[in-house]
Design a protein around this motif. Structure first.
Motif, PDB file in Angstrom:
ATOM      1  N   LYS A   3      23.349  22.859 -43.354  1.00 27.44           N
ATOM      2  CA  LYS A   3      24.245  24.063 -42.885  1.00 27.44           C
ATOM      3  C   LYS A   3      25.303  24.105 -42.439  1.00 27.44           C
ATOM      4  O   LYS A   3      25.241  22.071 -41.870  1.00 27.44           O
ATOM      5  N   TYR A   4      26.155  24.765 -41.853  1.00 26.71           N
ATOM      6  CA  TYR A   4      27.633  24.429 -41.313  1.00 26.71           C
ATOM      7  C   TYR A   4      27.297  24.521 -39.375  1.00 26.71           C
ATOM      8  O   TYR A   4      26.665  25.852 -39.618  1.00 26.71           O
ATOM      9  N   GLU A 390      25.590  29.200 -37.038  1.00 24.70           N
ATOM     10  CA  GLU A 390      25.457  28.720 -38.180  1.00 24.70           C
ATOM     11  C   GLU A 390      25.632  29.194 -39.329  1.00 24.70           C
ATOM     12  O   GLU A 390      24.665  30.417 -39.192  1.00 24.70           O
ATOM     13  N   VAL A 391      25.305  28.456 -40.481  1.00 28.08           N
ATOM     14  CA  VAL A 391      25.335  29.510 -41.762  1.00 28.08           C
ATOM     15  C   VAL A 391      24.353  28.452 -42.300  1.00 28.08           C
ATOM     16  O   VAL A 391      25.210  26.880 -42.505  1.00 28.08           O
ATOM     17  N   GLU A 392      23.292  28.840 -42.985  1.00 30.03           N
ATOM     18  CA  GLU A 392      22.292  28.300 -43.396  1.00 30.03           C
ATOM     19  C   GLU A 392      22.525  29.298 -45.492  1.00 30.03           C
ATOM     20  O   GLU A 392      23.295  29.527 -45.819  1.00 30.03           O
ATOM     21  N   GLY A 412      42.303  21.428 -38.229  1.00 33.10           N
ATOM     22  CA  GLY A 412      41.744  21.507 -36.985  1.00 33.10           C
ATOM     23  C   GLY A 412      40.368  22.487 -36.933  1.00 33.10           C
ATOM     24  O   GLY A 412      40.453  22.624 -35.796  1.00 33.10           O
ATOM     25  N   ALA A 413      39.507  23.091 -37.817  1.00 26.36           N
ATOM     26  CA  ALA A 413      38.009  23.652 -37.394  1.00 26.36           C
ATOM     27  C   ALA A 413      37.428  22.774 -37.161  1.00 26.36           C
ATOM     28  O   ALA A 413      37.664  21.347 -37.207  1.00 26.36           O
ATOM     29  N   ASP A 414      36.776  23.654 -35.905  1.00 28.00           N
ATOM     30  CA  ASP A 414      34.749  22.928 -35.423  1.00 28.00           C
ATOM     31  C   ASP A 414      34.399  23.383 -36.441  1.00 28.00           C
ATOM     32  O   ASP A 414      33.536  23.882 -36.099  1.00 28.00           O
ATOM     33  N   ILE A 415      33.846  21.847 -36.860  1.00 31.92           N
ATOM     34  CA  ILE A 415      32.952  22.535 -38.144  1.00 31.92           C
ATOM     35  C   ILE A 415      32.548  21.568 -38.689  1.00 31.92           C
ATOM     36  O   ILE A 415      32.692  20.006 -39.164  1.00 31.92           O
ATOM     37  N   GLU A 416      31.494  21.498 -39.133  1.00 29.37           N
ATOM     38  CA  GLU A 416      30.174  20.481 -39.109  1.00 29.37           C
ATOM     39  C   GLU A 416      29.086  20.602 -40.138  1.00 29.37           C
ATOM     40  O   GLU A 416      28.604  21.715 -40.286  1.00 29.37           O
ATOM     41  N   MET A 417      28.950  19.238 -41.178  1.00 29.98           N
ATOM     42  CA  MET A 417      27.636  19.578 -41.848  1.00 29.98           C
ATOM     43  C   MET A 417      26.707  18.676 -41.353  1.00 29.98           C
ATOM     44  O   MET A 417      26.531  18.162 -41.073  1.00 29.98           O
ATOM     45  N   VAL A 418      24.881  19.267 -40.681  1.00 29.39           N
ATOM     46  CA  VAL A 418      24.674  19.171 -40.010  1.00 29.39           C
ATOM     47  C   VAL A 418      23.078  19.015 -40.400  1.00 29.39           C
ATOM     48  O   VAL A 418      23.173  20.435 -41.678  1.00 29.39           O
ATOM     49  N   ASP A 419      22.193  18.524 -40.115  1.00 34.12           N
ATOM     50  CA  ASP A 419      20.545  18.986 -40.689  1.00 34.12           C
ATOM     51  C   ASP A 419      19.582  20.003 -40.695  1.00 34.12           C
ATOM     52  O   ASP A 419      20.275  20.799 -39.487  1.00 34.12           O
ATOM     53  N   VAL A 420      19.468  20.854 -41.231  1.00 32.55           N
ATOM     54  CA  VAL A 420      18.529  22.409 -40.908  1.00 32.55           C
ATOM     55  C   VAL A 420      17.631  22.587 -39.764  1.00 32.55           C
ATOM     56  O   VAL A 420      18.009  23.137 -39.158  1.00 32.55           O
ATOM     57  N   SER A 421      17.217  21.781 -39.785  1.00 30.21           N
ATOM     58  CA  SER A 421      15.796  20.680 -38.390  1.00 30.21           C
ATOM     59  C   SER A 421      16.931  20.537 -37.355  1.00 30.21           C
ATOM     60  O   SER A 421      16.143  20.383 -36.650  1.00 30.21           O
ATOM     61  N   ASP A 428      24.611  31.428 -24.937  1.00 28.52           N
ATOM     62  CA  ASP A 428      23.148  30.354 -23.749  1.00 28.52           C
ATOM     63  C   ASP A 428      21.417  30.066 -24.090  1.00 28.52           C
ATOM     64  O   ASP A 428      20.940  30.188 -23.433  1.00 28.52           O
ATOM     65  N   LYS A 429      21.593  30.583 -25.202  1.00 30.16           N
ATOM     66  CA  LYS A 429      19.811  30.319 -25.229  1.00 30.16           C
ATOM     67  C   LYS A 429      20.324  28.551 -26.317  1.00 30.16           C
ATOM     68  O   LYS A 429      20.462  28.969 -27.395  1.00 30.16           O
ATOM     69  N   ILE A 430      18.766  28.621 -26.271  1.00 30.41           N
ATOM     70  CA  ILE A 430      18.500  26.862 -27.275  1.00 30.41           C
ATOM     71  C   ILE A 430      17.562  27.137 -27.806  1.00 30.41           C
ATOM     72  O   ILE A 430      16.857  28.321 -27.779  1.00 30.41           O
ATOM     73  N   ILE A 431      17.203  27.411 -29.232  1.00 27.06           N
ATOM     74  CA  ILE A 431      16.943  27.940 -31.022  1.00 27.06           C
ATOM     75  C   ILE A 431      16.385  26.499 -31.088  1.00 27.06           C
ATOM     76  O   ILE A 431      17.546  25.707 -31.459  1.00 27.06           O
ATOM     77  N   SER A 432      15.256  26.065 -30.867  1.00 26.25           N
ATOM     78  CA  SER A 432      14.575  24.783 -31.828  1.00 26.25           C
ATOM     79  C   SER A 432      14.131  25.611 -33.261  1.00 26.25           C
ATOM     80  O   SER A 432      14.178  26.358 -33.731  1.00 26.25           O
ATOM     81  N   LEU A 433      14.929  24.441 -34.581  1.00 29.36           N
ATOM     82  CA  LEU A 433      14.903  25.266 -35.605  1.00 29.36           C
ATOM     83  C   LEU A 433      14.350  23.899 -36.472  1.00 29.36           C
ATOM     84  O   LEU A 433      14.378  24.857 -37.554  1.00 29.36           O
ATOM     85  N   GLY A 434      13.607  23.278 -35.937  1.00 32.64           N
ATOM     86  CA  GLY A 434      12.370  22.354 -36.354  1.00 32.64           C
ATOM     87  C   GLY A 434      11.943  22.908 -37.822  1.00 32.64           C
ATOM     88  O   GLY A 434      11.393  24.310 -37.807  1.00 32.64           O
TER      89      GLY A 434
END
Ligand code: EPU
Length: 434
Positions: A3-4, A390-392, A412-421, A428-434
């Motif tokens: 996802k981005y 986050e874009v899935e 200059g964008a702050d964008i990265e590709m990361v694993d969906v998990s 202010d919320k922590i969300i677990s996406l695993g």
């Protein structure tokens, strides 16, 4: 699966080079099947749609070699009629071009019904009407399309398209170049990629005239020969970076473009207060501090392109006042609106009309790329939003944008590709996406 992840709020600045046009490349690659010889094609975009088409062509016996990252040679001299990889064909829209190119080359074709982005019903009746007029018998059953030319060769005909269709115009053009006699396509589409396909075919020995107008004449020839061709820059990729620059209030020089192809997009952006300066093969976009509302109606070229509608939808959430978007091509191209609403957008949709109450501050959220351009719109919204977006389902985006993340990072964008998990902090919320 990836996802981005975007940390919004940074204005894009710098220079970005546009790749070859996706919708030209996805027609020109299948068209290479018509050529007995080596086609050297430059400016091929590195995207999953072109990769899939090259794989399909290789399965049909084409020799495909990469000269460098954007130049390939395709040699279809020894290509033969056989079953193509149907699992790949049904993933992409442009596999319908194999009907025209296989019919033209072999006198027969078997393909699946095309895939691609889902904007509601996307019939191919005009393609079938055209092939039938050229003397093919078409049978659609069990999700497959079977086409056979009487006597093994198509014959020229006069074809009036009931609907202006990019795909049908290009498919009929491809089928007609090796047909006997003259074909006339009336009410043809006029997009830049139609002219590009005609130029490609002509550089390989075809006789196609009038592309870019609503009447295209194809005088059939016996054979096409190898040659070299360079694909035009991608109008929609360029437009997407133009809108991203405007929406983030940045300043971006967009290079390797044909400014004429961008006129409809430049004109709309200027109406929002954005500054667009055109040079010979680049455009400079400077975002305005206060974007103004505009109305948009999508139409066939040279009208405002439907493929830029979602990106403008994202931008208009930020513009002061109420904007109205009327979708003139597809029944269901507002699916991205639900995703924008998750970010605080206020948009009402009634059929093919969207009413956007602008002047909102978007906030980061977890959203989906519903299709290719919808995905680009979510990225633009994420670049402007406060916090993390986050874009899935980014496989849709990767179908059509070469190195999207890398090009945006360079601006200059702050964008990265990361694993969906991966776990993410949204607001202010922590969300677990695993
Ligand atoms: N249509 C018919 N019958 C047909 C063909 C089309 O009713 O036989 C209708 C369609 O349902 C649509 C309209 O005519 O309402 C126009 O469709 P068109 O045939 O022009 O679209 P397409 O060839 O399927 C291409 C691009 C699309 C782009 C459209 C319009 C490719 C592979 N796809 O699709 O690109 O939206 O032209 O410009 O070239 C994209 O790049 O994101 C994308 C979706």
């Amino acid at each position: 699966m990836e996802k981005y992840r975007i940390n919004g709020g940074r204005a894009l600045r710098g220079e970005v080079e546009i790749s070859g046009a996706k919708n030209a490349a996805v027609a020109i690659i299948p068209a290479a099947l018509l050529v007995e010889g080596v086609c050297r094609i430059e400016n091929i975009p590195q995207i999953s749609d072109t990769d899939m088409l090259l794989t399909i062509l290789a399965e049909l016996g084409a020799k495909v070699s990469y000269i460098n990252k954007s130049t390939i040679e395709i040699d279809c001299t020894h290509a033969r009629y056989q079953d193509a990889p149907y699992d790949l064909m049904r993933k992409i829209r442009a596999s319908y071009y194999l009907i025209g190119s296989m019919l033209g080359r072999f006198g027969s074709a078997k393909t699946t019904m095309p895939g691609g982005c889902n904007f509601g019903v996307r019939p191919i009746d005009q393609h079938i009407k055209g092939m039938t007029a050229l003397g093919a018998t078409i049978d659609v059953k069990n999700g497959f399309i079977y086409a056979d030319a009487a006597g093994g060769r198509l014959r020229g005909a006069r074809i009036y398209l009931d609907k202006v269709s990019v795909g049908a115009t290009m498919n009929i053009m491809m089928a007609a170049v090796l047909a006997s006699g003259r074909t006339i396509i009336e009410n043809a589409a006029r997009e830049p990629h139609i002219v590009d396909l005609a130029n490609f075919l002509n550089s390989m020995g075809a006789d196609v005239r009038g592309a870019g107008t609503d009447t295209i004449k194809v005088n059939g020839v016996d054979k096409l020969h190898g040659g070299s061709y360079s694909i035009i820059p991608d109008q929609i990729e360029a437009g997407t970076y133009m809108v991203a620059a405007a929406a983030t209030g940045g300043e971006v020089l967009i290079t390797n473009v044909i400014p004429k192809h961008l006129e409809c997009i430049s004109a709309k952006l200027r109406e929002t207060g954005t500054i667009v300066q055109e040079y010979e093969d680049s455009v400079l976009v400077k975002g305005a501090s206060n974007l103004r509302r505009v109305n948009i109606k999508t139409m066939p070229y040279p009208g405002f392109p439907t493929d830029m509608q979602p990106q403008m939808g994202a931008l208009l959430c930020l513009a002061r006042g109420t904007s109205v978007i009327t979708e003139g091509i597809y029944d269901n191209r507002f699916k991205y609106v639900n995703e924008l609403r998750k970010m605080g957008a206020e948009i009402q949709v009634d059929g093919r009309i969207a009413i956007i109450e602008g002047g909102r501050r978007l906030t980061g959220a977890k959203v989906l790329a519903c299709d290719l351009r919808a995905g680009a719109a979510m990225v633009i919204a994420g670049l402007c939003a406060a916090g993390v977006t986050e874009v899935e389902d980014i496989h849709f985006i990767e179908r059509g944008y070469e190195n999207f993340v890398g090009k945006l990072q360079a601006l200059g964008a702050d964008i990265e590709m990361v694993d969906v998990s991966e776990t993410v902090e949204l607001g202010d919320k922590i969300i677990s996406l695993g």
